[in-house]
Scaffold this active site. Sequence first.
Site, PDB file in Angstrom:
ATOM      1  N   ASN A   9       0.876  -1.177   0.000  1.00  0.00           N
ATOM      2  CA  ASN A   9       0.000   0.000   0.000  1.00  0.00           C
ATOM      3  C   ASN A   9       0.910   1.223   0.000  1.00  0.00           C
ATOM      4  O   ASN A   9       1.476   1.570   1.029  1.00  0.00           O
ATOM      5  CB  ASN A   9      -0.891  -0.020   1.250  1.00  0.00           C
ATOM      6  CG  ASN A   9      -1.671   1.278   1.425  1.00  0.00           C
ATOM      7  OD1 ASN A   9      -1.790   2.068   0.476  1.00  0.00           O
ATOM      8  ND2 ASN A   9      -2.193   1.508   2.633  1.00  0.00           N
ATOM      9  N   LYS A  11       0.185   4.210  -0.214  1.00  0.00           N
ATOM     10  CA  LYS A  11      -0.458   5.412   0.339  1.00  0.00           C
ATOM     11  C   LYS A  11      -0.218   6.585  -0.624  1.00  0.00           C
ATOM     12  O   LYS A  11      -0.092   6.363  -1.827  1.00  0.00           O
ATOM     13  CB  LYS A  11       0.060   5.709   1.744  1.00  0.00           C
ATOM     14  CG  LYS A  11       0.016   4.476   2.648  1.00  0.00           C
ATOM     15  CD  LYS A  11       0.153   4.815   4.097  1.00  0.00           C
ATOM     16  CE  LYS A  11       0.322   3.555   4.899  1.00  0.00           C
ATOM     17  NZ  LYS A  11       0.040   3.748   6.310  1.00  0.00           N
ATOM     18  N   HIS A  95      -9.449   1.138   4.866  1.00  0.00           N
ATOM     19  CA  HIS A  95      -8.173   1.333   5.575  1.00  0.00           C
ATOM     20  C   HIS A  95      -8.429   2.270   6.758  1.00  0.00           C
ATOM     21  O   HIS A  95      -9.247   3.184   6.676  1.00  0.00           O
ATOM     22  CB  HIS A  95      -7.131   1.935   4.619  1.00  0.00           C
ATOM     23  CG  HIS A  95      -5.753   1.936   5.192  1.00  0.00           C
ATOM     24  ND1 HIS A  95      -5.343   2.876   6.112  1.00  0.00           N
ATOM     25  CD2 HIS A  95      -4.703   1.104   5.008  1.00  0.00           C
ATOM     26  CE1 HIS A  95      -4.092   2.617   6.451  1.00  0.00           C
ATOM     27  NE2 HIS A  95      -3.682   1.541   5.801  1.00  0.00           N
ATOM     28  N   GLU A  97      -6.896   4.704   7.850  1.00  0.00           N
ATOM     29  CA  GLU A  97      -6.728   6.135   7.550  1.00  0.00           C
ATOM     30  C   GLU A  97      -7.985   6.693   6.886  1.00  0.00           C
ATOM     31  O   GLU A  97      -8.349   7.849   7.103  1.00  0.00           O
ATOM     32  CB  GLU A  97      -5.472   6.333   6.677  1.00  0.00           C
ATOM     33  CG  GLU A  97      -4.204   6.132   7.507  1.00  0.00           C
ATOM     34  CD  GLU A  97      -2.989   5.641   6.724  1.00  0.00           C
ATOM     35  OE1 GLU A  97      -2.981   5.714   5.479  1.00  0.00           O
ATOM     36  OE2 GLU A  97      -2.045   5.158   7.384  1.00  0.00           O
ATOM     37  N   GLU A 166      -5.454  -4.984  10.611  1.00  0.00           N
ATOM     38  CA  GLU A 166      -4.437  -3.947  10.782  1.00  0.00           C
ATOM     39  C   GLU A 166      -4.705  -3.187  12.080  1.00  0.00           C
ATOM     40  O   GLU A 166      -5.503  -2.224  12.084  1.00  0.00           O
ATOM     41  CB  GLU A 166      -4.483  -2.968   9.607  1.00  0.00           C
ATOM     42  CG  GLU A 166      -4.156  -3.587   8.278  1.00  0.00           C
ATOM     43  CD  GLU A 166      -3.518  -2.569   7.330  1.00  0.00           C
ATOM     44  OE1 GLU A 166      -2.464  -2.887   6.795  1.00  0.00           O
ATOM     45  OE2 GLU A 166      -4.069  -1.473   7.183  1.00  0.00           O
ATOM     46  N   GLY A 172       2.405   2.201  10.685  1.00  0.00           N
ATOM     47  CA  GLY A 172       3.363   3.293  10.519  1.00  0.00           C
ATOM     48  C   GLY A 172       4.064   3.708  11.798  1.00  0.00           C
ATOM     49  O   GLY A 172       4.711   4.753  11.856  1.00  0.00           O
ATOM     50  N   SER A 208       3.432  -2.231  10.298  1.00  0.00           N
ATOM     51  CA  SER A 208       4.884  -2.225  10.469  1.00  0.00           C
ATOM     52  C   SER A 208       5.532  -3.574  10.139  1.00  0.00           C
ATOM     53  O   SER A 208       6.481  -3.987  10.801  1.00  0.00           O
ATOM     54  CB  SER A 208       5.249  -1.769  11.891  1.00  0.00           C
ATOM     55  OG  SER A 208       4.795  -0.439  12.118  1.00  0.00           O
TER      56      SER A 208
HETATM   57  C1  PEP Z   1      -0.783   0.165   5.961  1.00  0.00           C
HETATM   58  O1  PEP Z   1      -0.820   1.348   5.684  1.00  0.00           O
HETATM   59  O2  PEP Z   1      -1.668  -0.582   5.532  1.00  0.00           O
HETATM   60  C2  PEP Z   1       0.318  -0.335   6.788  1.00  0.00           C
HETATM   61  C3  PEP Z   1       0.249  -1.536   7.256  1.00  0.00           C
HETATM   62  O3  PEP Z   1       1.356   0.550   7.006  1.00  0.00           O
HETATM   63  P1  PEP Z   1       2.798   0.204   7.657  1.00  0.00           P
HETATM   64  O4  PEP Z   1       3.260  -1.102   7.057  1.00  0.00           O
HETATM   65  O5  PEP Z   1       3.665   1.355   7.257  1.00  0.00           O
HETATM   66  O6  PEP Z   1       2.595   0.102   9.130  1.00  0.00           O
END
Ligand code: PEP
Length: 244
Positions: A9, A11, A95, A97, A166, A172, A208
């Site tokens: 992803n 983003k 997601h 976000e 998630e 992040g 992460s």
């Molecule tokens: C994501 O945005 O779906 C995600 C898992 O981000 P990160 O791997 O940076 O934590």
Amino acid sequence: MRIGLVVGNWKMNGGLASNAKLLARLADDWRGEVPRRLAVCVPAPYLAQTQAALGDSPVAWGVQDVSEHAAGAYTGEVSAAMAAEFGCRYAIVGHSERRRLHGESDLIVAAKAGAALDAGLVPIACVGEALAERERGETGRVVTRQVDALVAGLGDRVRECVVAYEPVWAIGTGRTATPAEAEDVHALLRKRLAEAGTGDVTLLYGGSVKAANAGSLFAMPDVDGALVGGASLDADEFLGIARA
Ligand code: PEP
């Protein structure tokens, strides 16, 4: 159907020049050599570039969101059918976000998943609890509510989705759920989905994930792969995760 899958992803990151390098590395280096599929979900303006770069490779691509509507007066939105015209296979929906910054409810997320399916895309529906919810012991209640809304909105079609767990506190932040923490929630999700008639949905973990921690997460019986944010922008890291 349960498959091994690693999805990047990006983003709101990228640019024509940096995308070209990253996509070329993926197209050159990924031969589908392990029983795991690889995909990248890119910003919509880069779909044509992505399709041109990955078209002949085993790497799939997708979008990070779609409108719940098929067409019409929805300024700024991108429909699932538009994404499908650029060869997309996947559409991330819900997601955290989007839920947090754009107020997307469980109902809207289910509608978006339905719109993606209508256009022939595979929705990657995200669920996950915030840190305060985990600390209050509400993780199970939150992800159950989120996945139940998906089942209520999609019925039998939920079997065609990928679900990504998630935890919001791990996205992040550099703080990953331990393999045992991830497995606990994945097992709960799988049980809930089995009760709804489909236990073999592909379940991804996201938060992460790096090449260094992917192997221990993938060793868990109910973790089928990963949704990867930051590390998907680095070809070595991303391919390292795919091969973990
Ligand atoms: C994501 O945005 O779906 C995600 C898992 O981000 P990160 O791997 O940076 O934590």
